[in-house]
Design a protein around this motif. Sequence first.
Motif, PDB file in Angstrom:
ATOM      1  N   LEU A 225       8.046  29.654 120.687  1.00  0.00           N
ATOM      2  CA  LEU A 225       9.054  29.357 120.501  1.00  0.00           C
ATOM      3  C   LEU A 225       9.866  29.320 119.172  1.00  0.00           C
ATOM      4  O   LEU A 225       9.102  29.421 118.018  1.00  0.00           O
ATOM      5  CB  LEU A 225       9.037  27.328 120.181  1.00  0.00           C
ATOM      6  CG  LEU A 225       8.210  27.007 120.898  1.00  0.00           C
ATOM      7  CD1 LEU A 225       8.389  24.948 121.738  1.00  0.00           C
ATOM      8  CD2 LEU A 225       9.347  27.301 122.626  1.00  0.00           C
TER       9      LEU A 225
ATOM     10  N   PHE B 101      11.271  23.478 128.804  1.00  0.00           N
ATOM     11  CA  PHE B 101      10.286  24.044 129.911  1.00  0.00           C
ATOM     12  C   PHE B 101       9.812  23.431 131.169  1.00  0.00           C
ATOM     13  O   PHE B 101       8.857  24.108 131.477  1.00  0.00           O
ATOM     14  CB  PHE B 101       9.695  25.040 128.990  1.00  0.00           C
ATOM     15  CG  PHE B 101      10.539  25.869 127.983  1.00  0.00           C
ATOM     16  CD1 PHE B 101      11.241  26.939 128.467  1.00  0.00           C
ATOM     17  CD2 PHE B 101      10.795  25.487 126.907  1.00  0.00           C
ATOM     18  CE1 PHE B 101      12.098  27.580 127.257  1.00  0.00           C
ATOM     19  CE2 PHE B 101      11.411  26.300 125.690  1.00  0.00           C
ATOM     20  CZ  PHE B 101      12.488  27.176 126.378  1.00  0.00           C
TER      21      PHE B 101
ATOM     22  N   ARG C   7       5.583  28.271 127.572  1.00  0.00           N
ATOM     23  CA  ARG C   7       6.750  27.379 127.065  1.00  0.00           C
ATOM     24  C   ARG C   7       6.289  26.138 127.447  1.00  0.00           C
ATOM     25  O   ARG C   7       7.135  24.950 126.450  1.00  0.00           O
ATOM     26  CB  ARG C   7       7.739  28.506 128.176  1.00  0.00           C
ATOM     27  CG  ARG C   7       7.561  28.941 127.435  1.00  0.00           C
ATOM     28  CD  ARG C   7       8.956  29.953 128.374  1.00  0.00           C
ATOM     29  NE  ARG C   7       8.636  30.180 129.451  1.00  0.00           N
ATOM     30  CZ  ARG C   7      10.276  30.473 130.832  1.00  0.00           C
ATOM     31  NH1 ARG C   7      11.140  30.912 130.316  1.00  0.00           N
ATOM     32  NH2 ARG C   7       9.527  30.892 131.712  1.00  0.00           N
TER      33      ARG C   7
END
Length: 266
Positions: free
Chosen positions: A182, A249, A76
């Motif tokens: 995402l 992130f 991420r």
Amino acid sequence: MTVPARTTVCDVTTPVARSLGRASLYEGFETRFGLPAERGEWVLCSELMGEPERFDAWRETLSRWLLEQHGEAPERTTAGYVMSWYLNVVGVLGGLLFHTARRVPSLRPADVAIKVAPAGRPHVVGVALLSDEFACLPDDPEGDHPAATVVADETALAALLRARFAAHSAQFVGAYGPTVRLGRRMLWAAATDALDSAAWTVGQLCGDETAGVMDSALLLPAKLDPFTSASTLKATDTGWTRRRESCCFHFVLPNAEACATCPRVR
């Protein structure tokens, strides 16, 4: 799909080239018109769109750097970093000319190139504009140039920059989205952050932050599709700030905290 390398002969005497030459961004960040004879690390945005595996290679390089620095490289985080780096630099290119010259360049992926640091942290360290086309206001002294398109007023000019950035972002979302975990909303939130912060950042760097904030309000006066919000810039006791719509992130890294402007922090 293989995209052939494009050779562009750029006239550095054109109005938009001169506008870009008079402006500057961060120390150590290269802003230029046209590509050098030896391209080196420069890559056309259209090449990234045509070969999304290049994004994978970019994230792999970032992953190695994060492992060296933090001992972990969450997927991420690499996805969020590259997403933000890419969209921010395209947004700042548009915001730079809008704020400093009231001109809007072409932001087509074939007309923009980026340079990623060849060693260490693989962030974007340069942006190049490859087209001399530009839009401007009726009082622009070079509005009669063959490469110029004159629009009615600042509102129309801001709308054109918003549309050109949205068109570029849509291609990015289509190419990058399938390579990462995402959601589409997160990708467009990052595009919103990039556009909202572009002129504000340039205003800060050019010594007139308030003017940059006003430009951001012109660019995102309301929640306009496909963007996820109006400008979130606001004045506080310590100065201007904004609430991010997206997340890079960073907080997933060991011993890291969420950024102060992260949507996770209310």
